[in-house]
Design an enzyme around this catalytic site. Structure first.
Site, mmCIF file in Angstrom:
data_model
loop_
_atom_site.group_PDB
_atom_site.id
_atom_site.type_symbol
_atom_site.label_atom_id
_atom_site.label_comp_id
_atom_site.label_asym_id
_atom_site.label_seq_id
_atom_site.Cartn_x
_atom_site.Cartn_y
_atom_site.Cartn_z
ATOM 1 N N THR A 1 -22.315 -19.072 -19.310
ATOM 2 C CA THR A 1 -23.090 -20.313 -19.368
ATOM 3 C C THR A 1 -23.222 -20.970 -18.007
ATOM 4 O O THR A 1 -24.117 -21.801 -17.790
ATOM 5 C CB THR A 1 -22.431 -21.288 -20.374
ATOM 6 N N LYS A 2 -22.359 -20.605 -17.054
ATOM 7 C CA LYS A 2 -22.376 -21.230 -15.734
ATOM 8 C C LYS A 2 -23.616 -20.869 -14.912
ATOM 9 O O LYS A 2 -23.909 -21.551 -13.926
ATOM 10 C CB LYS A 2 -21.111 -20.867 -14.954
ATOM 11 N N ASP A 3 -24.349 -19.835 -15.321
ATOM 12 C CA ASP A 3 -25.624 -19.541 -14.655
ATOM 13 C C ASP A 3 -26.543 -20.764 -14.687
ATOM 14 O O ASP A 3 -27.291 -21.029 -13.743
ATOM 15 C CB ASP A 3 -26.347 -18.392 -15.366
#
Length: 346
Positions: free
Chosen positions: A47-49
């Site tokens: 999710t950090k993208d």
């Protein structure tokens, strides 16, 4: 005239629009309808993208980030990988201060992606000069032409999920979501997603997941920081020994704490029962679902979305290593059969 080739211009165009996948066997004894938002489908497998691309795009738009500059960040691994990936495409240098709690797999991946990595001791206070927070700040001060992403205290962390994850979940559920279950580390994912969903329907229950050894649950309930809550734990990317301003506690209805051992086994259970190879924090989120269900949080008509933050490949030397699990004392009489699935033919 030739037809245009159907291809993406670069890997960054694949960020977001991750699938919602119904959970079946892992939830078969729990009341409700359960759906996983599987963030491992992002190109950086987490999710950090979303925040990496959003924050860097905003820094460029505001003129803070210029060609040839250096991106610096504090990370447990996933944000660092995403920042390194974005830096490659956009042409920036990347320096990362990483917790020693991060798996060797994550650290090796960061180096592979061209980042300069500083591994900092995990079990020190946030203001210790050796902590990954302090090291990142020092590197920023020493590096000319650098920006410090500072995800724990950056409102853009929340904005990224308000503008992407929240709308995606609302659309995918056709507005029928009743509960969101998400882990809280920096707090950006749960806060931004919750803010959007609560604007659409204030009755949606936002359920946060914290770790034993972290201060977040007690702070949510009392608004007091209690250092006595802090002690070492193994789950990465979940919980904190400080209070991130990127967490909007008013958006969260309830927190629950999960243990290292149960979260590890639940991650392995998801892989076995759903065919989804998920990370440690995804196991924590699913473990929280079980505990919330025991507290009567769901009914048969509930539509629960659980955010699975990253991919299991980043934990091969940890929760998916029988040797590591054994070293932690995580194989007991109930779970020992998991370690007996391999026979060596000589």
């Amino acid at each position: 005239m030739r037809e245009e080739i159907n291809a993406y211009n670069n890997v960054l165009e694949l960020i977001g629009n991750t699938p919602l996948i119904k959970l079946n066997r892992v939830t078969e004894n729990i009341e409700g309808n359960f759906y996983a938002k599987v963030e491992a489908f992002n190109p950086g497998h987490s999710t950090k993208d979303r925040i990496a691309l959003y924050i860097i795009n905003e820094a460029e738009r505001r003129g803070i980030l210029k060609p040839g500059d250096t991106i610096i960040e504090t990370t447990s691994g996933n944000t660092g990988f995403s920042l390194a990936m974005v830096s490659i495409i956009k042409g920036y240098d990347c320096i990362l201060a990483v917790s020693s709690k991060s798996s060797k797999d994550k650290i090796d991946m960061l180096r592979t992606m061209g980042a300069k990595v500083y591994v900092c001791p995990a079990n020190v206070s946030a203001d210790d000069k050796r902590s990954y927070y302090s090291v990142a700040k020092r590197l920023h001060e020493e590096t000319k032409g650098s920006i410090y992403i500072n995800q724990y205290f950056n409102d853009l962390n929340i904005d990224a999920h308000y503008n992407t994850t929240g709308p995606e979940i609302w659309e995918q559920t056709k507005g029928q979501i009743t509960h969101l279950v998400a882990c809280s580390g920096t707090g950006g994912t749960i806060s931004g997603t919750a803010r959007f969903l609560k604007e659409k329907n204030p009755n949606i229950r936002i359920l946060g997941v914290d770790a034993y050894g972290s201060v977040l649950k007690k702070y949510h309930e009392t608004k007091e920081f209690d250092s006595e809550e802090i002690y070492p734990y193994r789950i990465e990317g979940l919980g904190k020994n400080l209070i991130p301003t990127a967490t909007d506690f008013d958006m969260i209805d309830k927190f629950i704490k999960v243990s290292d051992e149960e979260s590890a086994h639940t991650a392995r259970e998801i892989s076995r029962k759903e065919g989804l190879f998920v990370g440690y924090t995804s196991g924590a989120a699913m473990q929280a679902v079980k505990q919330f269900a025991e507290e009567g949080e769901f009914t048969k008509d509930s539509n629960i979305v659980v955010i699975f933050p990253d991919h299991g490949s980043r934990y091969m030397s940890k929760i998916y290593s029988d040797e590591w699990m054994g070293e932690q004392g995580f194989f007991d009489s109930v779970n020992i059969e998991e370690a007996q699935k391999i026979e060596i033919i000589k």
